[in-house]
Design a protein around this motif. Structure first.
Motif, short mmCIF file in Angstrom:
data_model
loop_
_atom_site.label_atom_id
_atom_site.label_comp_id
_atom_site.label_asym_id
_atom_site.label_seq_id
_atom_site.Cartn_x
_atom_site.Cartn_y
_atom_site.Cartn_z
N GLU A 22 5.23 -19.37 19.71
CA GLU A 22 4.44 -19.77 18.43
C GLU A 22 3.90 -18.61 17.44
O GLU A 22 3.34 -17.39 18.26
N TYR A 51 3.75 -19.70 7.17
CA TYR A 51 4.32 -20.48 8.38
C TYR A 51 3.56 -20.54 9.71
O TYR A 51 3.15 -19.65 10.01
N GLY A 53 3.79 -22.59 13.06
CA GLY A 53 4.57 -23.08 13.88
C GLY A 53 5.44 -22.43 14.99
O GLY A 53 4.67 -21.18 14.90
N SER A 54 6.41 -22.77 15.62
CA SER A 54 7.22 -22.06 16.54
C SER A 54 8.57 -21.64 16.00
O SER A 54 9.08 -22.25 15.29
N ASN A 56 11.11 -21.78 17.75
CA ASN A 56 11.87 -22.89 18.28
C ASN A 56 12.29 -24.05 17.09
O ASN A 56 13.32 -24.77 17.28
N GLU A 57 11.12 -24.31 15.99
CA GLU A 57 11.48 -25.26 15.19
C GLU A 57 12.46 -24.51 13.81
O GLU A 57 12.61 -25.45 12.90
N LEU A 58 12.82 -23.49 14.11
CA LEU A 58 13.86 -22.67 13.10
C LEU A 58 15.16 -22.56 13.70
O LEU A 58 15.89 -22.19 12.96
N THR A 59 15.65 -23.23 14.65
CA THR A 59 16.86 -23.17 15.24
C THR A 59 17.77 -23.73 14.45
O THR A 59 19.21 -23.23 14.49
N PRO A 117 3.96 -28.24 10.66
CA PRO A 117 4.40 -29.16 11.37
C PRO A 117 3.42 -30.58 11.47
O PRO A 117 2.12 -30.18 11.57
#
Length: 121
Positions: A22, A51, A53-54, A56-59, A117
Motif C-alpha cells: 500500500e 495515486y 492504492g496498492s 497489487n492494483e498495478l499488475t 480505488p
C-alpha cells in the motif's frame, strides 16, 4: 525538481514495501523513509500524492505509466511552455509539458493518473 521527485518516489516505494504494497496517503507517513544526507530534498518544489492504492492494483498496468506524485504547481519553462514534474510507480520521474496549453495537463493526467480505488461498504 526531477531529483526530488525520484527521492520521494523511492521513499514511497520503501513505505509500500513495509505496508503490504500500500502506498501512503500523505508524505508525513514516509518521513522516516527519506534519506538524510546522501540525497536531501532541495525544498524548491512541492509535491502531492495522486495515486492512493496498492502496488497489487498495478499488475496489469506498466508502472512507468502510472503517476504516483506530481508537482503541485506547474511552472513556465525557458521556452514559455507550462511544465510539471511527475513521479511514477516504477521509480522514475520526468518533466511533462502538455501538448495543448489550454488543456492544462487534463488529457495527460487522464491517461496517467488512476482514479482512487472504490471502497465497498
Amino acid at each position: 525538481k526531477v531529483n526530488d521527485a525520484m527521492t520521494l518516489i523511492m521513499a514511497l516505494d520503501r513505505y509500500a514495501s513495509k505496508h503490504q504494497g500500500e502506498f501512503p496517503s500523505n508524505f508525513v507517513q514516509v518521513t522516516s523513509y527519506l534519506p538524510n544526507k546522501d540525497k536531501p530534498l532541495t525544498g524548491t518544489n512541492e509535491f502531492e500524492i495522486v495515486y492512493r492504492g496498492s502496488r497489487n492494483e498495478l499488475t496489469h498496468v506498466p508502472p512507468g505509466t502510472v503517476a504516483v506524485i506530481r508537482e503541485r504547481q506547474p511552472w513556465r519553462t525557458p521556452e514559455g511552455k507550462w511544465a510539471r514534474v511527475y513521479g511514477y510507480a516504477d521509480g522514475s520521474a520526468e518533466i511533462v509539458e502538455p501538448h495543448d496549453a489550454a488543456d492544462n495537463f487534463q488529457s495527460w493526467e487522464a491517461a496517467h493518473i488512476l482514479p482512487p480505488p472504490v471502497v465497498s461498504q
